[in-house]
Scaffold this motif. Structure first.
Motif, PDB file in Angstrom:
ATOM      1  N   THR A 157       0.833  -1.206   0.000  1.00 55.58           N
ATOM      2  CA  THR A 157       0.000   0.000   0.000  1.00 55.58           C
ATOM      3  C   THR A 157       0.865   1.252   0.000  1.00 55.58           C
ATOM      4  N   SER A 161       0.836   3.452  -3.443  1.00 56.60           N
ATOM      5  CA  SER A 161       0.086   4.700  -3.283  1.00 56.60           C
ATOM      6  C   SER A 161       0.985   5.902  -3.539  1.00 56.60           C
ATOM      7  N   CYS A 165       0.274   8.530  -6.534  1.00 54.55           N
ATOM      8  CA  CYS A 165       0.058   9.952  -6.291  1.00 54.55           C
ATOM      9  C   CYS A 165       1.047  10.820  -7.053  1.00 54.55           C
ATOM     10  N   VAL A 176      -5.516   0.685  -1.050  1.00 56.04           N
ATOM     11  CA  VAL A 176      -6.014   1.719  -1.974  1.00 56.04           C
ATOM     12  C   VAL A 176      -6.104   1.136  -3.382  1.00 56.04           C
ATOM     13  N   TYR A 182      -8.947   6.270  -0.783  1.00 58.06           N
ATOM     14  CA  TYR A 182      -7.993   6.738   0.212  1.00 58.06           C
ATOM     15  C   TYR A 182      -8.666   7.239   1.491  1.00 58.06           C
ATOM     16  N   ASP A 193       0.269  12.599   0.412  1.00 63.13           N
ATOM     17  CA  ASP A 193      -0.135  12.171  -0.928  1.00 63.13           C
ATOM     18  C   ASP A 193      -0.622  13.352  -1.763  1.00 63.13           C
TER      19      ASP A 193
END
Length: 217
Positions: A157, A161, A165, A176, A182, A193
């Motif tokens: 994750t 992530s 982002c 996610v 999120y 993020d």
């Protein structure tokens, strides 16, 4: 445009990734037929590589090979001049040619190796700027992973992530994933993020210039 080596590389990457993911999904019996596997893989590959963020399947249930290829496409994005995020295939090709040129120069110390894309000679400062951008891009991902790990997110994750982002993709993997969001992330992770999205969306240096406003004149 199909004479461009960047465009050719981009489409080859899409086709190859789609086929490899489809085969891996069929072998793992994720979908009943090869055609349905190809349909799902092609949609996700195009969605991820164009950083559109759409999803028609839960990619968390896909094979490790499929996840690895989708993460790679998340990092690279599409081509320069488009509205996609990511490193862009133009930079990736230029970086690969720069590494190749360096290897050749190590073998032939007196050689002058020219780096070209589509027959156009690339300036030394352009190559330097590309390599600098890639370093900053990777550094941002590492910072994102560090913050995510600090707040208890698992590695899958936290890493995906951060990649998602910075590249402005949207869906990632783990908590996610493509059918999740999120909302459950800690506040500090959301703030980090958000900053990564701003930096990635503005090609990193675009946002940094705001904090160096005294150097504009």
């Amino acid at each position: 445009i199909f004479r461009s080596e960047v465009v050719k590389t981009y489409f080859i990457a899409l086709v190859a990734s789609s086929v490899m993911i489809a085969v891996s999904l069929r072998i793992a019996d994720v979908y009943p037929t090869l055609l349905s596997s190809l349909r799902h893989s092609l949609f996700q590959v195009v969605s991820i590589s164009t950083t559109a963020g759409f999803a028609t399947a839960d990619t968390n249930t896909w094979t490790p090979l499929a996840i690895m290829l989708l993460v790679f496409l998340s990092m690279v994005g599409a081509c320069a001049g488009s509205t996609t995020g990511g490193l862009k295939f133009d930079r990736l090709i230029l970086a690969a040619k720069s590494v190749k040129a360096r290897i050749v120069q190590q073998q032939h110390l007196n050689a002058i190796v020219r780096i070209k894309i589509d027959g156009v000679l690339q300036r030394t400062d352009t190559v330097g700027a590309v390599m600098t951008f890639i370093v900053f891009y990777v550094l941002l991902i590492l910072i994102g992973v560090f913050v995510n790990s600090l707040y208890g997110l698992d590695l899958m994750t936290g890493f995906t992530s951060a990649v998602s982002c910075v590249s402005n993709v949207g869906p990632a993997f783990g908590e996610v994933g493509s059918v999740l969001n999120y909302s459950s992330m800690p506040v500090m992770v959301k703030l980090t993020d958000t900053l990564l999205m701003l930096l990635g969306g503005l090609e990193i240096f675009g946002l940094i210039q705001i904090f160096l406003i005294k150097w504009w004149v």
